[in-house]
Design a protein around this motif. Structure first.
Motif, PDB file in Angstrom:
ATOM      1  N   MET A   1       0.828  -1.171   0.000  1.00  0.00           N
ATOM      2  CA  MET A   1       0.000   0.000   0.000  1.00  0.00           C
ATOM      3  C   MET A   1       0.884   1.250   0.000  1.00  0.00           C
ATOM      4  N   ARG A   2       0.547   2.182  -0.871  1.00  0.00           N
ATOM      5  CA  ARG A   2       1.314   3.422  -0.943  1.00  0.00           C
ATOM      6  C   ARG A   2       0.699   4.466  -0.040  1.00  0.00           C
ATOM      7  N   ILE A   3       1.557   5.244   0.578  1.00  0.00           N
ATOM      8  CA  ILE A   3       1.090   6.341   1.430  1.00  0.00           C
ATOM      9  C   ILE A   3       1.033   7.600   0.578  1.00  0.00           C
ATOM     10  N   ILE A   4      -0.100   8.276   0.625  1.00  0.00           N
ATOM     11  CA  ILE A   4      -0.276   9.502  -0.151  1.00  0.00           C
ATOM     12  C   ILE A   4      -0.080  10.696   0.780  1.00  0.00           C
ATOM     13  N   VAL A   5       0.875  11.554   0.436  1.00  0.00           N
ATOM     14  CA  VAL A   5       1.122  12.754   1.227  1.00  0.00           C
ATOM     15  C   VAL A   5       1.287  13.933   0.287  1.00  0.00           C
ATOM     16  N   ALA A   6       1.135  15.118   0.820  1.00  0.00           N
ATOM     17  CA  ALA A   6       1.334  16.315   0.014  1.00  0.00           C
ATOM     18  C   ALA A   6       2.818  16.497  -0.258  1.00  0.00           C
ATOM     19  N   ARG A   7       3.125  16.908  -1.462  1.00  0.00           N
ATOM     20  CA  ARG A   7       4.528  17.115  -1.814  1.00  0.00           C
ATOM     21  C   ARG A   7       5.015  18.485  -1.389  1.00  0.00           C
ATOM     22  N   GLN A   8       4.102  19.391  -1.161  1.00  0.00           N
ATOM     23  CA  GLN A   8       4.484  20.734  -0.737  1.00  0.00           C
ATOM     24  C   GLN A   8       3.871  21.017   0.625  1.00  0.00           C
ATOM     25  N   SER A   9       4.536  21.900   1.348  1.00  0.00           N
ATOM     26  CA  SER A   9       3.945  22.308   2.626  1.00  0.00           C
ATOM     27  C   SER A   9       2.787  23.262   2.337  1.00  0.00           C
ATOM     28  N   THR A  10       1.927  23.425   3.290  1.00  0.00           N
ATOM     29  CA  THR A  10       0.769  24.281   3.076  1.00  0.00           C
ATOM     30  C   THR A  10       1.204  25.730   2.902  1.00  0.00           C
ATOM     31  N   VAL A  11       0.495  26.424   2.050  1.00  0.00           N
ATOM     32  CA  VAL A  11       0.830  27.810   1.748  1.00  0.00           C
ATOM     33  C   VAL A  11       0.158  28.752   2.741  1.00  0.00           C
ATOM     34  N   THR A  12      -1.070  28.460   3.117  1.00  0.00           N
ATOM     35  CA  THR A  12      -1.791  29.307   4.069  1.00  0.00           C
ATOM     36  C   THR A  12      -1.914  28.589   5.405  1.00  0.00           C
ATOM     37  N   ALA A  13      -2.119  29.354   6.429  1.00  0.00           N
ATOM     38  CA  ALA A  13      -2.287  28.778   7.762  1.00  0.00           C
ATOM     39  C   ALA A  13      -3.636  28.091   7.851  1.00  0.00           C
ATOM     40  N   PRO A  14      -3.736  27.083   8.670  1.00  0.00           N
ATOM     41  CA  PRO A  14      -5.040  26.444   8.868  1.00  0.00           C
ATOM     42  C   PRO A  14      -6.051  27.460   9.405  1.00  0.00           C
ATOM     43  N   ASP A  15      -7.337  27.207   9.148  1.00  0.00           N
ATOM     44  CA  ASP A  15      -8.382  28.137   9.563  1.00  0.00           C
ATOM     45  C   ASP A  15      -8.413  28.356  11.067  1.00  0.00           C
ATOM     46  N   VAL A  16      -7.981  27.369  11.825  1.00  0.00           N
ATOM     47  CA  VAL A  16      -8.020  27.485  13.276  1.00  0.00           C
ATOM     48  C   VAL A  16      -7.039  28.550  13.758  1.00  0.00           C
ATOM     49  N   GLU A  17      -5.902  28.666  13.115  1.00  0.00           N
ATOM     50  CA  GLU A  17      -4.860  29.574  13.560  1.00  0.00           C
ATOM     51  C   GLU A  17      -4.936  30.946  12.888  1.00  0.00           C
ATOM     52  N   ARG A  18      -5.774  31.104  11.894  1.00  0.00           N
ATOM     53  CA  ARG A  18      -5.811  32.334  11.117  1.00  0.00           C
ATOM     54  C   ARG A  18      -6.598  33.411  11.848  1.00  0.00           C
ATOM     55  N   GLU A  19      -6.048  34.606  11.896  1.00  0.00           N
ATOM     56  CA  GLU A  19      -6.735  35.769  12.463  1.00  0.00           C
ATOM     57  C   GLU A  19      -7.612  36.394  11.386  1.00  0.00           C
ATOM     58  N   PRO A  20      -8.689  37.081  11.772  1.00  0.00           N
ATOM     59  CA  PRO A  20      -9.523  37.741  10.761  1.00  0.00           C
ATOM     60  C   PRO A  20      -8.759  38.894  10.100  1.00  0.00           C
ATOM     61  N   THR A  21      -9.021  39.083   8.835  1.00  0.00           N
ATOM     62  CA  THR A  21      -8.370  40.167   8.109  1.00  0.00           C
ATOM     63  C   THR A  21      -9.053  41.486   8.446  1.00  0.00           C
ATOM     64  N   ASP A  22      -8.422  42.588   8.047  1.00  0.00           N
ATOM     65  CA  ASP A  22      -9.018  43.904   8.282  1.00  0.00           C
ATOM     66  C   ASP A  22     -10.350  44.037   7.561  1.00  0.00           C
ATOM     67  N   ALA A  23     -10.457  43.469   6.362  1.00  0.00           N
ATOM     68  CA  ALA A  23     -11.712  43.540   5.609  1.00  0.00           C
ATOM     69  C   ALA A  23     -12.821  42.772   6.327  1.00  0.00           C
ATOM     70  N   GLU A  24     -12.485  41.619   6.885  1.00  0.00           N
ATOM     71  CA  GLU A  24     -13.490  40.844   7.626  1.00  0.00           C
ATOM     72  C   GLU A  24     -13.937  41.580   8.884  1.00  0.00           C
ATOM     73  N   LEU A  25     -13.002  42.210   9.574  1.00  0.00           N
ATOM     74  CA  LEU A  25     -13.349  42.983  10.761  1.00  0.00           C
ATOM     75  C   LEU A  25     -14.211  44.195  10.408  1.00  0.00           C
ATOM     76  N   ASP A  26     -13.885  44.858   9.286  1.00  0.00           N
ATOM     77  CA  ASP A  26     -14.692  45.992   8.830  1.00  0.00           C
ATOM     78  C   ASP A  26     -16.107  45.552   8.483  1.00  0.00           C
ATOM     79  N   ALA A  27     -16.240  44.374   7.873  1.00  0.00           N
ATOM     80  CA  ALA A  27     -17.567  43.857   7.531  1.00  0.00           C
ATOM     81  C   ALA A  27     -18.370  43.570   8.788  1.00  0.00           C
ATOM     82  N   LEU A  28     -17.716  43.059   9.824  1.00  0.00           N
ATOM     83  CA  LEU A  28     -18.414  42.811  11.087  1.00  0.00           C
ATOM     84  C   LEU A  28     -18.873  44.108  11.737  1.00  0.00           C
ATOM     85  N   VAL A  29     -18.056  45.136  11.647  1.00  0.00           N
ATOM     86  CA  VAL A  29     -18.440  46.433  12.209  1.00  0.00           C
ATOM     87  C   VAL A  29     -19.653  46.983  11.468  1.00  0.00           C
ATOM     88  N   LEU A  30     -19.690  46.811  10.147  1.00  0.00           N
ATOM     89  CA  LEU A  30     -20.844  47.270   9.371  1.00  0.00           C
ATOM     90  C   LEU A  30     -22.111  46.505   9.740  1.00  0.00           C
TER      91      LEU A  30
END
Length: 87
Positions: A1-30
């Motif tokens: 059985m072959r193991i399938i793994v990603a050949r590259q590391s992730t480019v973006t942080a996982p959603d759990v660790e990501r902070e909201p962007t300024d645009a998302e915060l502005d939308a919440l204020v609106l």
């Protein structure tokens, strides 16, 4: 059985660790007035769940619904105006 793994590391942080962007915060204020009006309506609905509606309860629900509609209208008008200015 072959193991399938990603050949590259992730480019973006996982959603759990990501902070909201300024645009998302502005939308919440609106959207904050709409969120507050929605919570007020929910509070009024919860208050009358287990009893008959009195005249005061009916007025409270009506006012809360009107506030939600007014907040939705204001948000729609504001985003429409912003979109027109941006275009």
């Amino acid at each position: 059985m072959r193991i399938i793994v990603a050949r590259q590391s992730t480019v973006t942080a996982p959603d759990v660790e990501r902070e909201p962007t300024d645009a998302e915060l502005d939308a919440l204020v609106l959207e904050e007035p709409l969120i507050a009006a929605g919570l007020e309506l929910l509070d009024a609905e919860i208050a009358v769940l287990d009893r008959m509606l009195s005249e005061l309860d009916q007025r409270r629900l009506r006012r809360a619904r009107r506030r939600v509609l007014a907040a939705r209208r204001a948000l729609a008008n504001q985003t429409a105006t912003t979109a027109e200015l941006g275009a």
